[in-house]
Design an enzyme around this catalytic site. Structure first.
Site, PDB file in Angstrom:
ATOM      1  N   ASP A 186       9.333   2.835   2.132  1.00 18.17           N
ATOM      2  CA  ASP A 186       8.068   3.587   2.525  1.00 18.17           C
ATOM      3  C   ASP A 186       7.604   3.587   3.942  1.00 18.17           C
ATOM      4  O   ASP A 186       7.186   2.468   4.377  1.00 18.17           O
ATOM      5  CB  ASP A 186       6.667   3.220   1.616  1.00 18.17           C
ATOM      6  CG  ASP A 186       5.560   3.745   1.949  1.00 18.17           C
ATOM      7  OD1 ASP A 186       5.521   4.582   3.017  1.00 18.17           O
ATOM      8  OD2 ASP A 186       4.490   3.819   1.421  1.00 18.17           O
ATOM      9  N   PHE A 197       0.891  -1.282  -0.067  1.00 19.34           N
ATOM     10  CA  PHE A 197      -0.009  -0.182  -0.049  1.00 19.34           C
ATOM     11  C   PHE A 197       0.913   1.284   0.076  1.00 19.34           C
ATOM     12  O   PHE A 197       1.494   1.322   0.842  1.00 19.34           O
ATOM     13  CB  PHE A 197      -0.941   0.144   1.194  1.00 19.34           C
ATOM     14  CG  PHE A 197      -1.826   1.082   1.010  1.00 19.34           C
ATOM     15  CD1 PHE A 197      -3.088   0.928   0.055  1.00 19.34           C
ATOM     16  CD2 PHE A 197      -1.633   2.369   1.668  1.00 19.34           C
ATOM     17  CE1 PHE A 197      -3.741   2.403   0.019  1.00 19.34           C
ATOM     18  CE2 PHE A 197      -2.338   3.569   1.829  1.00 19.34           C
ATOM     19  CZ  PHE A 197      -3.572   3.555   0.960  1.00 19.34           C
ATOM     20  N   LYS A 240       2.319  10.782   7.719  1.00 22.12           N
ATOM     21  CA  LYS A 240       1.188  10.571   8.786  1.00 22.12           C
ATOM     22  C   LYS A 240       1.793  11.311  10.122  1.00 22.12           C
ATOM     23  O   LYS A 240       1.525  12.328  10.218  1.00 22.12           O
ATOM     24  CB  LYS A 240       1.018   8.995   8.964  1.00 22.12           C
ATOM     25  CG  LYS A 240       0.279   8.486   7.683  1.00 22.12           C
ATOM     26  CD  LYS A 240      -0.242   6.918   7.986  1.00 22.12           C
ATOM     27  CE  LYS A 240      -1.289   6.967   7.082  1.00 22.12           C
ATOM     28  NZ  LYS A 240      -0.982   5.729   6.086  1.00 22.12           N
TER      29      LYS A 240
HETATM   30  C1  LIG Z   1      -0.989   5.993   4.525  1.00 19.45           C
HETATM   31  C2  LIG Z   1       0.107   5.291   3.605  1.00 19.45           C
HETATM   32  C3  LIG Z   1       0.428   5.731   2.330  1.00 19.45           C
HETATM   33  C4  LIG Z   1      -0.337   7.053   1.959  1.00 19.45           C
HETATM   34  O1  LIG Z   1      -0.417   8.157   2.820  1.00 19.45           O
HETATM   35  P1  LIG Z   1      -1.612   9.320   2.434  1.00 19.45           P
HETATM   36  O2  LIG Z   1      -1.238  10.347   3.578  1.00 19.45           O
HETATM   37  O3  LIG Z   1      -2.857   8.519   2.705  1.00 19.45           O
HETATM   38  O4  LIG Z   1      -1.549   9.703   0.925  1.00 19.45           O
HETATM   39  C5  LIG Z   1       1.271   5.385   1.833  1.00 19.45           C
HETATM   40  N1  LIG Z   1       2.243   4.400   2.162  1.00 19.45           N
HETATM   41  C6  LIG Z   1       1.893   3.726   3.225  1.00 19.45           C
HETATM   42  C7  LIG Z   1       2.663   2.581   3.718  1.00 19.45           C
HETATM   43  C8  LIG Z   1       0.706   4.194   4.010  1.00 19.45           C
HETATM   44  O5  LIG Z   1       0.614   3.685   5.094  1.00 19.45           O
END
Ligand SMILES: *Cc1c(COP(=O)(O)O)cnc(C)c1O
Length: 419
Positions: A242, A157, A271
């Site tokens: 990520d 994700f 986040k």
């Molecule tokens: C939440 C998340 C995203 C996307 O972040 P947004 O602020 O919702 O665009 C990307 N990668 C990971 C691992 C995430 O948990």
């Protein structure tokens, strides 16, 4: 009478029940159905607790997908937010500000990266990583124009833009949204041999999460990151982590890659970086990767604005000054151990690191949604992922007493069905 005061007057005459129903009805009537929220209408939060419109209190075990690691309305963050809002909030990157540089230095020092590019939401920082990796491949690695490949993992994700859902392996994320951008290759997660086999002379980068959060808190075997880091180094491929969800103390280390002493070539944060108040994200990398960006190549109107980076810098300071990383490790172990002691046939597996825990239910006996609705009833806010995994990731400021309260509710709900 102004429009504003009409609305306020109306609200004050509503009962709590009406307020609850009205809020849900308005969201449903005027919103898009792209979320399926639990039937609770929140109106206030403090630390690890939230209150709904009737005044009922909940323990927050979601922390907005880890965006609220510092807890709701952290007083120090609210203070710097309001102070900076009165000085300077947005000035665009057409000018320097007296806030951005100090923030970039601090975050580069902490992550041992050479440079950082600020964006707002997580997916924008992922898009930044894709652009950086591709341009690095063409200008430094000398891959033929338009041939660069980025390798990603099944179950990933990385966000929701059309390019990024194009590399998702979840059919729902893609259905109806094609055509997708080429240039991505998907391999199995936690399989270093698959990575070695997938790399070609055109491979720019391997983009991976240290723990797959949205897939259901999937933790790869020990040594995975070390091995892929070595493969990437040997084959001249960028390792991009990520850590939007796993970073900033969530797994009991500042970065999840520190569990394996791995230093990636580039890193994505988001986040919790915004301290639970604002969207703040970053793409960080080695100098030779970041230097592919020339003026005009990339940007964001709001990225790196003085208000956002002031809050983000304070959010980083608080992580250390309030020992939130250590708390995540210790309280995470405590929660994990206590969950393992709940002997319920509903539980198939418990996994995670720090205060980032997934409880996988046995789909024959329980649905995620059923359980989270029961937890809600008892005053615990959580959410299911992939139908069968209950996500337990409270704000890192949660107290032991609050965690015990959450555990008692979890026990009650997970053991009730069996009697
Ligand atoms: C939440 C998340 C995203 C996307 O972040 P947004 O602020 O919702 O665009 C990307 N990668 C990971 C691992 C995430 O948990």
């Amino acid at each position: 009478m102004s429009k504003q005061s009409v609305i306020v007057d109306q609200q004050s005459t509503f009962s709590n029940d009406q307020m609850h129903n009205n809020s849900i009805e308005l969201e449903q009537r005027y919103g898009a159905a792209n979320y399926d929220p639990l039937p609770v209408v929140l109106s206030r939060g403090l630390g690890a607790e939230l209150w709904d419109v009737s005044g009922k209190r909940y323990i927050d075990m979601m922390s907005a997908y880890s965006a609220v690691s510092h807890g709701h309305s952290h007083p120090r963050l609210v203070q710097v937010l309001t102070q900076q809002a009165q000085r300077l909030s947005i000035c665009s990157r057409a000018f320097y500000s007296d806030r951005l540089g100090a923030f970039l230095k601090r975050v580069c020092d902490l992550t041992q990266m050479d440079s950082a590019l600020p964006m707002n939401t997580g997916v924008e920082a992922v898009e930044t990583a894709i652009k950086a990796a591709r341009k690095w491949a063409y200008t430094v690695k000398k891959v033929t124009e338009n041939q660069a490949e980025i390798i990603v993992c099944r179950g990933n994700f990385h966000g929701r833009t059309t390019t990024v859902v194009g590399m998702s392996s979840k059919p729902q994320y893609q259905f109806g949204f094609g055509p997708f951008a080429p240039g991505f290759k998907t391999i199995e997660y936690a399989d270093p041999e698959a990575l070695a086999a997938a790399i070609t002379p055109n491979t720019a980068a391997f983009l991976v999460e240290p723990i797959q959060g949205e897939r259901g808190i999937v933790v790869p075997p020990k040594g995975y990151l070390q091995t892929v880091a070595q493969i990437c180094r040997e084959r001249n491929v960028l390792l991009i982590l990520d850590e939007i969800q796993t970073g900033l103390g969530r797994t009991g280390k500042f970065l999840a890659c520190e569990h394996e002493n791995v230093k990636p070539d580039a890193l994505i944060l988001g986040k919790a970086l915004g301290g639970g108040l604002l969207p703040v994200s970053l793409f960080l990398s080695r100098r030779d990767v970041m230097s592919v960006f020339k003026p005009g190549d990339h940007g964001s109107t709001f990225g790196g604005n003085p208000l956002a980076v002031t809050v983000a810098l304070e959010a980083l300071n608080i992580l250390f000054e309030e020992n939130l990383i250590q708390r995540s490790e210790e309280l995470g172990d405590y929660l994990h151990q206590n969950l393992l002691e709940i002997s319920s046939p509903l539980i198939k597996e418990i996994r995670g690191k720090g205060l980032f825990i997934g409880v996988e239910l046995d789909s024959r006996f329980a649905k995620g949604r059923t359980i989270v609705l029961q937890l809600l009833e008892h005053g615990l806010l959580s959410y299911e992922t992939h139908d069968t995994v209950i996500r337990l990731a409270p704000p890192l400021v949660i107290s032991k007493r609050q965690l015990d309260e959450a555990l008692a509710i979890l026990k009650k709900v997970l053991l009730a069905k069996t009697t």
